[in-house]
Write an enzyme that holds these catalytic residues in place. Structure first.
Site, PDB file in Angstrom:
ATOM      1  N   HIS A 173       0.878  -1.161  -0.029  1.00 28.15           N
ATOM      2  CA  HIS A 173       0.159   0.217   0.005  1.00 28.15           C
ATOM      3  C   HIS A 173       1.212   1.078  -0.235  1.00 28.15           C
ATOM      4  O   HIS A 173       1.952   1.429   0.359  1.00 28.15           O
ATOM      5  CB  HIS A 173      -0.616  -0.314   1.732  1.00 28.15           C
ATOM      6  CG  HIS A 173      -1.911  -1.074   1.637  1.00 28.15           C
ATOM      7  ND1 HIS A 173      -2.047  -1.727   2.824  1.00 28.15           N
ATOM      8  CD2 HIS A 173      -2.776  -1.371   1.134  1.00 28.15           C
ATOM      9  CE1 HIS A 173      -3.308  -2.812   2.186  1.00 28.15           C
ATOM     10  NE2 HIS A 173      -3.708  -2.284   1.125  1.00 28.15           N
ATOM     11  N   CYS A 262      -2.386  -0.044  10.523  1.00 26.68           N
ATOM     12  CA  CYS A 262      -3.872  -0.595   9.772  1.00 26.68           C
ATOM     13  C   CYS A 262      -4.758  -1.521  10.341  1.00 26.68           C
ATOM     14  O   CYS A 262      -5.396  -1.552  10.067  1.00 26.68           O
ATOM     15  CB  CYS A 262      -3.032  -2.158   9.458  1.00 26.68           C
ATOM     16  SG  CYS A 262      -1.278  -1.446   8.336  1.00 26.68           S
TER      17      CYS A 262
HETATM   18  C1  CIR Z   1      -3.626  -8.033   3.619  1.00 28.64           C
HETATM   19  O1  CIR Z   1      -2.484  -8.062   2.437  1.00 28.64           O
HETATM   20  O2  CIR Z   1      -4.337  -7.296   2.724  1.00 28.64           O
HETATM   21  C2  CIR Z   1      -3.421  -7.754   4.800  1.00 28.64           C
HETATM   22  N1  CIR Z   1      -2.334  -9.190   4.903  1.00 28.64           N
HETATM   23  C3  CIR Z   1      -2.248  -6.941   5.283  1.00 28.64           C
HETATM   24  C4  CIR Z   1      -3.243  -5.668   5.437  1.00 28.64           C
HETATM   25  C5  CIR Z   1      -2.710  -4.264   5.734  1.00 28.64           C
HETATM   26  N2  CIR Z   1      -3.513  -3.237   5.943  1.00 28.64           N
HETATM   27  C6  CIR Z   1      -2.616  -1.975   5.747  1.00 28.64           C
HETATM   28  O3  CIR Z   1      -1.409  -1.781   5.811  1.00 28.64           O
HETATM   29  N3  CIR Z   1      -3.170  -0.776   5.848  1.00 28.64           N
END
Ligand code: CIR
Length: 275
Positions: A173, A262
């Site tokens: 991201h 997150c």
């Molecule tokens: C994903 O790949 O969607 C999750 N394992 C990690 C999400 C991390 N979220 C974020 O950076 N906002």
């Protein structure tokens, strides 16, 4: 007629925070390196410490995890807090994460927050959106497409925010490679698509960090910031800049490609903003 009005810088002040528990299925989450084992019990303990720290600064609403949503702890991706009045409920880019929005939407409504639900065909993860004072940076990534970014950008402009869209060249991201340490400081890795010029236009000073896991910190307002214990040099750097730094071990969430922003959705106090 446009409702746009220019936004002053204002202050970060968090009133409420939404978190969600760690799924027993976290091991099956979306991630780059699927073969590294995740200790789910440890992830849960680390998440509880995270929630406890957040409880010191705001009211925390804790949602239950789901057995069938391995990534449900990463609530940030399901919502974008545009300002103190409006929260967008997203359409996450990974199909396995689409259903996570339902519980978050219910929680936001229960908190009487004005929600706007994204419409197809756009997709967007909250991890690709950085609110920095009066500017909203949106990253185009494997999860956030042009339609999603332009839909969100249109709404943000109506609310008086400047919108800057950048392409995320690597990493999951936009906020994998950058985050705010406080109202005026953008921490970023050297591969972050927000360069010095874009940062300055948004009224931010860009500070490069050498530790990749140091680029995602959580600004709590009042000069307080949470930093991953996996990035000790970043913690030192921020301390030297006069911030109150709290470090936290989130090793198991890092293994799931997550970082400090997150696992929460921050809702600002009236008249303030959150990142
Ligand atoms: C994903 O790949 O969607 C999750 N394992 C990690 C999400 C991390 N979220 C974020 O950076 N906002």
């Amino acid at each position: 007629m446009s409702r746009a009005r220019r936004r002053g810088p204002g202050l970060i002040s968090i009133e409420r925070i939404i978190v969600r528990g760690v799924s027993p299925a976290l091991q099956r989450c979306e991630r780059e390196k699927r073969d590294i084992p995740i200790d789910v019990a440890l992830a849960r303990a680390q998440h509880q410490t995270y929630a406890a720290l957040l409880r010191r600064i705001a009211r925390v609403v804790e949602l239950p995890p789901s057995d069938s949503e391995p990534d449900c702890v990463f609530v940030e991706d399901t919502a974008v807090v545009l300002d103190d009045t409006t929260v967008v409920v997203t359409r996450p880019g990974a199909p396995s994460r689409a259903s996570e929005v339902d519980m978050v939407l219910g929680a936001l409504r229960a908190e009487s927050v004005r929600t706007v639900v994204m419409e197809p065909p756009g997709t967007l993860d909250g991890g690709d959106v950085l609110r920095a004072a009066g500017t909203l940076f949106i990253g185009l990534s494997a999860r956030t497409n042009e339609r999603g970014a332009s839909w969100l950008g249109g709404l943000a402009r109506e609310l008086g925010l400047a919108v800057v869209t950048v392409r995320v060249p690597s990493g999951l991201h936009l906020k994998t490679s950058c985050s705010l340490a406080d109202e005026g400081t953008l921490l970023a890795t050297r591969s972050c698509p927000i360069d010095d010029g874009l940062a300055r236009q948004a009224g931010l000073s860009l500070v490069h960090v050498d530790e990749p896991l140091g680029a995602n910190v959580l600004a709590l307002g009042g000069g307080r910031v949470l930093v991953s214990s996996a990035s000790p040099k970043t913690a030192e750097l921020l301390q030297a800049r006069g911030l109150h730094v709290q470090t936290l071990d989130i090793s198991e969430l890092h293994k799931a490609d997550g970082a400090l922003t997150c696992p929460s959705i921050r809702l600002p106090a009236p008249g303030a903003w959150c990142t």
